[in-house]
Design an enzyme around this catalytic site. Structure first.
Site, PDB file in Angstrom:
ATOM      1  CD  GLU A 130      -4.058  -6.146   2.757  1.00  0.00           C
ATOM      2  OE1 GLU A 130      -4.777  -5.546   3.589  1.00  0.00           O
ATOM      3  OE2 GLU A 130      -2.874  -5.853   2.560  1.00  0.00           O
ATOM      4  CD  GLU A 157      -3.099  -0.993   2.166  1.00  0.00           C
ATOM      5  OE1 GLU A 157      -2.890  -0.335   3.195  1.00  0.00           O
ATOM      6  OE2 GLU A 157      -4.171  -1.554   1.941  1.00  0.00           O
TER       7      GLU A 157
HETATM    8  C1  GLA Z   1      -4.195  -2.690   5.009  1.00  0.00           C
HETATM    9  C2  GLA Z   1      -2.810  -3.272   5.119  1.00  0.00           C
HETATM   10  C3  GLA Z   1      -2.732  -4.512   5.961  1.00  0.00           C
HETATM   11  C4  GLA Z   1      -3.611  -4.378   7.174  1.00  0.00           C
HETATM   12  C5  GLA Z   1      -5.013  -4.114   6.720  1.00  0.00           C
HETATM   13  C6  GLA Z   1      -6.019  -4.056   7.858  1.00  0.00           C
HETATM   14  O1  GLA Z   1      -4.884  -3.045   3.896  1.00  0.00           O
HETATM   15  O2  GLA Z   1      -2.216  -3.533   3.878  1.00  0.00           O
HETATM   16  O3  GLA Z   1      -1.392  -4.714   6.339  1.00  0.00           O
HETATM   17  O4  GLA Z   1      -3.153  -3.340   7.972  1.00  0.00           O
HETATM   18  O5  GLA Z   1      -5.053  -2.863   6.082  1.00  0.00           O
HETATM   19  O6  GLA Z   1      -7.305  -3.782   7.393  1.00  0.00           O
END
Ligand code: GLA
Ligand code: ZN
Length: 691
Positions: A316, A158
């Protein structure tokens, strides 16, 4: 003629199901690690993203590498038919690095250098950070790029944020010099004569700061462009150092939906596959699940559109609750399957979670995970994941298939940056993203697939292009829209379009700039309304769209003159009562509509429905869908895969048009009526419908 795309990895030519896996948090718990493998297999998980924040476990002190634990994890995967997206660990740096090389720490806009902590807090320019990243990425690639369990790279995590350190300031000036060549050009583009802000030396230029310059819109805009370019450059650097050992291994980096800080379109050439992290707040008290469902569908469609229809990855999502939401609601029964299959319906070839096992301590110990602190498979969440895994196993034929929308909606990051920075006409909210989504919603409800593209995209393959609030209009975009309409396309623009050029300089000689001729109107001024203030538009009797009655208008009412276009509706009240509020211009072989006011949602619904009819755009199913139920489609040119998704808490019925369908999950023939339980999904296959 559509065909399908090759699988993300030739090693696993199927849909992938899995999670972020952080075994380095559990190295002192060997039984847990063993149990993980058993549970992964039980839950039908076949892919894990490993090592995302593992830098200190891989390099506990500078130059000393400890790969034994990762060797064991990947070997266990190999022995058990589990695959890995191996991460580069740059998202979080070791404390020893920050201590020894403070330049790796990020400097915020207030020019204060951060202390070590959290994550995503490094400088993208720092030569030290780049060197250290090159070393660790290279070591990982050298050791694991050909490991049988490894199927791709998860580059960093991210990407986000910006750094204002001296190194970044120098890079920014270099970037500006390359762009403008002379200070005169820069001063003109930024209109710095205003308030005596003219630069007389490159060294005087600083990134925007709350206690310094933040009023020069052109500077703000270029800074945002620079931040994207610098992040892309860092990502390219990371990729270069994993690539050399195995050029075919696909790379991705996980995006965050419509995250405002980065223009994701600039990453698309670098990445082999797009991936994103989706955390909708289901079951909230502000929106229904179906409204939210449509909003998330919009983001899935951006991700599919980023690489021209190529399947993406849902990198995710949460199997249960999200601990950073205001309120961590549990997914109601059925929602896990629905939200996961929704991603697949829009083109994802994976369903992946954050995270595999709940951390025992620290910031995300209460975030949802496949395996709870309790540790067994006997939880509702684990069972939901397992059930979904079993269904995904039956959907492998869908991997690689794509969509072929006839409609494109423009959602453009640069436009958004400029528009939101503009100071006027409505500083309490212009709501760009919400407005674009309000045009997406009716297509979703009618079961009409949509691509979501940027203003630099190719319009020629669509029948209909809608560009809400295209405040910033690049010359090339205006020309391509004109050609699109001339050649028979239907184009829709709204109020607050064609106001500035790509430097955020207002067009001279009339709005909407380069679209004036195509739209056949001129906008003279725009009235902004306070919350609660209303006007209305009244449809002209016998308007060619066949709409009738009146629609409430609020927030923004554009006062336009006809220059060839014909009026379809007029304002009802105020000093501009009777002036045109909706127009169409017949131009070349096509049509260009202009919506002058922000209207209530039922306008979008009725207007879009007429457009679909008028342009002959195909719905996924030629039937009426109940409210809150959508139909989406993937295809390989031979078969269509139709996803019926019920975002309501009620039983819903969909009457199928008379064709031959197979229920893909059940393997049975289907005709007549499909019964969808609350939050239910049915996936049908039919022969591809030739045009
Ligand atoms: C983000 C991060 C993860 C985690 C999630 C929790 O997407 O990439 O490492 O922190 O949020 O929702
Ligand atoms: Zn920096």
């Amino acid at each position: 003629m559509v065909t399908s795309f090759p699988p993300i990895s030739p090693k696993v030519p199927r849909l992938l199901h899995g999670a972020d896996y952080n075994p380095d948090q559990w190295l002192n718990y060997p039984d847990v690690l063993k149990e993980d493998i058993r549970l992964m297999k039980l839950s039908r998980c076949n892919v894990m993203s490993v090592g995302i924040f593992s830098w200190v476990s891989l390099e506990p002190e500078e130059g000393r590498f400890t790969f034994d634990w990762l060797d064991r994890v990947l070997d266990a995967f190999k022995d058990n038919g589990i695959y890995a997206f191996l991460a580069t660990p740059s998202g979080a740096k070791p404390a020893w690095m920050s201590k020894k090389y403070p330049e790796v720490l990020r400097t915020e806009a207030d020019r204060v250098r951060s202390l070590h902590g959290k994550r995503h807090t490094h400088c993208y320019t720092s030569p030290v950070y780049r060197r250290k990243t090159a070393v660790i990425n290279g070591k990982l690639a050298e050791r694991y790029a050909h490991h049988p369990a490894v199927i791709g790279w998860h580059i960093s995590n991210e990407y986000s944020g910006e750094c204002h350190c001296d190194l970044c300031q120098a890079k920014f000036r270099e970037w500006l010099l390359a762009k403008y060549k002379t200070l005169d050009r820069l001063n003109h583009a930024w209109w710095t004569g205003f308030w005596s802000h003219t630069y007389t030396d490159w060294d005087e230029i600083e990134s925007p700061a709350p206690h310094g310059e933040d009023a020069v819109h052109g500077l703000n805009l270029d800074w945002k462009r620079f931040v994207t370019d610098q992040t892309v450059d860092f990502c390219r650097h990371e990729i270069a150092h994993v690539r050399s050992f195995h050029p075919e291994l696909p790379v991705t980096t996980n995006f965050m939906g419509t995250f405002p800080g980065l223009n994701y379109w600039k990453f698309t050439d670098l990445l082999d596959v797009i991936s994103w992290d989706s955390y909708p707040a289901w079951h909230n008290n502000k929106q229904t699940d179906s409204e939210l469902g449509a909003d998330i569908a919009f983001v899935h469609d951006i991700n599919r559109s980023l690489k021209g229809g190529k399947p993406f990855m849902l990198m995710e999502s949460t199997p249960s609750m999200t601990n950073w939401h205001d309120v961590s609601r549990l997914k109601r029964p059925g929602m896990h399957e629905l939200s996961s299959l929704q991603a697949v319906a829009h083109g994802s070839d994976t369903v992946q979670y954050f995270q595999w096992r709940k951390s025992r301590g620290s910031s995300e110990k209460l975030h949802g995970a496949v395996v709870d602190h309790e540790g067994s498979e006997h939880t509702r969440v684990f069972q939901d994941v397992k059930k979904l895994g079993e269904k995904l196993d039956k959907l492998d034929e869908i991997a690689g298939t794509t969509a072929e929308p006839e409609v494109a909606l423009i959602f453009d990051w640069e436009n958004r940056w400029a528009l939101e920075d503009a100071q006027g006409p409505r500083n309490i909210g212009l709501h760009y993203e919400r407005t674009v989504k309000s045009f997406y919603q009716p297509f979703w409800q009618e079961g009409v697939p949509v691509d979501v593209i940027h203003m630099d995209g190719d319009f020629s393959k669509y029948k209909l292009v809608i560009a809400p609030m295209l405040y910033m209009l690049k010359q090339d975009t205006a020309e391509r829209i004109e050609r699109f309409v001339q050649e028979g396309g239907t184009f829709v623009a709204t109020y607050w379009s064609g106001i500035v050029d790509e430097n955020d300089l207002a067009f001279l000689g009339g709005f909407p700039g380069g679209l004036r001729k195509t739209l056949g109107i001129r906008s003279e001024e725009i009235d902004a309304l306070h919350d609660g203030q209303k006007n209305a538009i009244v449809m002209d009797a016998d308007n060619r769209l066949g709409l009738s009655g009146r629609y409430e208008a609020a927030e923004l009412c554009d006062l336009i003159h006809l220059e060839g276009a014909e009026a379809l509706a007029f304002y009802e009240e105020d000093f501009y009562a009777g002036r045109p509020a909706l127009t169409v211009n017949l131009y070349g072989a096509g049509k260009a509509y202009y919506i002058a006011s922000r209207n209530e949602a039922s306008f979008q619904k009725d207007f879009v429905s007429k457009l679909i009819e008028e342009t002959g755009i195909a719905k996924v199913l030629d039937t009426d869908l109940p409210d809150g139920v959508t139909a989406q489609m993937r295809t390989d040119g031979k078969h269509d895969y139709i996803f019926l998704l019920n975002f309501t808490e009620e039983n819903e019925n969909v009457a199928l048009p008379d064709e031959v369908y197979t229920d893909v999950l059940k393997g049975t023939r289907k005709k007549g009526t499909v019964k969808l339980p609350p939050y239910g999904t049915v996936i049908l296959r039919r022969r591809h419908r030739a045009e």
